[in-house]
Design an enzyme around this catalytic site. Structure first.
Site, mmCIF file in Angstrom:
data_model
loop_
_atom_site.group_PDB
_atom_site.id
_atom_site.type_symbol
_atom_site.label_atom_id
_atom_site.label_comp_id
_atom_site.label_asym_id
_atom_site.label_seq_id
_atom_site.Cartn_x
_atom_site.Cartn_y
_atom_site.Cartn_z
ATOM 1 N N ASN A 40 82.846 1.617 31.445
ATOM 2 C CA ASN A 40 81.935 1.518 30.294
ATOM 3 C C ASN A 40 80.526 1.110 30.708
ATOM 4 O O ASN A 40 79.733 0.689 29.869
ATOM 5 C CB ASN A 40 82.463 0.486 29.285
ATOM 6 C CG ASN A 40 83.830 0.830 28.749
ATOM 7 O OD1 ASN A 40 84.756 0.032 28.883
ATOM 8 N ND2 ASN A 40 83.980 1.988 28.146
ATOM 9 N N HIS A 68 87.488 6.555 29.907
ATOM 10 C CA HIS A 68 86.125 7.072 29.821
ATOM 11 C C HIS A 68 85.623 7.583 31.183
ATOM 12 O O HIS A 68 84.411 7.716 31.385
ATOM 13 C CB HIS A 68 85.173 5.993 29.303
ATOM 14 C CG HIS A 68 85.367 5.669 27.852
ATOM 15 N ND1 HIS A 68 85.039 6.540 26.836
ATOM 16 C CD2 HIS A 68 85.881 4.568 27.239
ATOM 17 C CE1 HIS A 68 85.321 5.995 25.669
ATOM 18 N NE2 HIS A 68 85.842 4.794 25.886
#
Length: 271
Positions: A40, A68
């Site tokens: 992140n 992610h």
């Protein structure tokens, strides 16, 4: 061996906290190894190659990712050539990069870092337990490597706890990432594996798991999509754990929380 494992870096404030604190912590805690989750780090979504290089430059040994992993497309060619950057091992076959890294310290000791992604409340994935079982057929704690660190990137604490118990006594540490909230259940399991359900995030805790409050609140209260979530950029708390292992067995002697700066109560192990 003295090891620092940091939870999800969240945006600019989280990156800066890691970049500022890691060099000093390597000295004050006499660290041999530093692992950081940075999925992140880029405005809350993904990791840029320049950010990875900056983390390596200040003393990070291995970086892990998560769900992610591919939010910054330029990471795809980078991960193909950077063995110190680890994505979930249970991604489908053919996915770029690797799910584990065997790092060699300057003194010759070896540390295996692997990441698995959970399946409860997450995208469909191959079995994380089976993937790590296969990895451990090729690496033996205290024999082929002096430490084995597993990052379980998962939503459910039950899945993380099951993962910790499944590999207790065969790895040095199992630490959870992804939920951005540090848990207080750090312990050495009966078999000698250090465990924590979640390391928490390195980011601004005056937020909703690292994101600015107003847009996040609107999503919950009005149940309507609004503006894109963006990281809170106030002072960050650096969150993670310190793990000390026995070089002969690779098992953990202790695990203690590390919290510096920002809003959370500080915690730092004594050396």
């Amino acid at each position: 061996m003295r090891i620092l494992i940091l939870g999800d870096l969240l945006g600019r404030s989280g990156r800066e906290a890691a970049l500022n604190h890691i060099p000093a912590l390597r000295k004050s805690l006499k660290l041999d190894f530093v692992a950081v989750n940075a999925e992140n780090a880029s405005h809350g979504f993904g990791l840029g190659p320049d950010m990875a290089e900056a983390l390596f430059a200040v003393g990070t040994d291995v970086i892990t990712l998560g769900n992610h992993a591919w939010d910054r497309r330029e990471i795809i060619p980078y991960i193909a050539n950077e063995k110190r950057l680890v994505r979930p091992i249970n991604f489908p076959p053919g996915t770029p990069g690797a799910g584990a890294c065997l790092a060699v310290l300057p003194d010759g000791r070896k540390v295996l870092v692997a990441q698995a992604m959970g399946r409860l409340f997450m995208d469909p994935m191959d079995c994380p337990f089976r993937a790590i079982e296969e990895l451990l057929t090729r690496h033996r704690l205290g024999i082929t490597t002096q430490a084995i660190l597993l990052d379980i990137h998962a939503e459910a604490s039950s899945e993380k706890m099951a993962f910790g118990h499944a590999f207790d006594g065969r790895v040095s540490a199992v630490t959870g990432t992804h939920t951005h909230v540090p848990t207080a259940d750090h312990q050495v399991l009966p078999g000698g594996t250090a465990y924590a359900s979640d390391l928490g995030m390195c980011g601004d805790y005056d937020s909703v798991i690292g994101m600015t409050k107003a847009p996040a609140l609107n999503r919950f209260i009005r149940k309507m999509p609004g503006e894109r979530l963006s990281p809170a950029e106030g002072p960050a708390t650096l969150c993670g754990v310190f793990v000390e292992t026995d070089d002969a067995t690779g098992l953990a002697r202790r695990i203690e929380p590390v919290r510096l700066g920002g809003r959370l109560i500080p915690a730092l192990p004594e050396i």
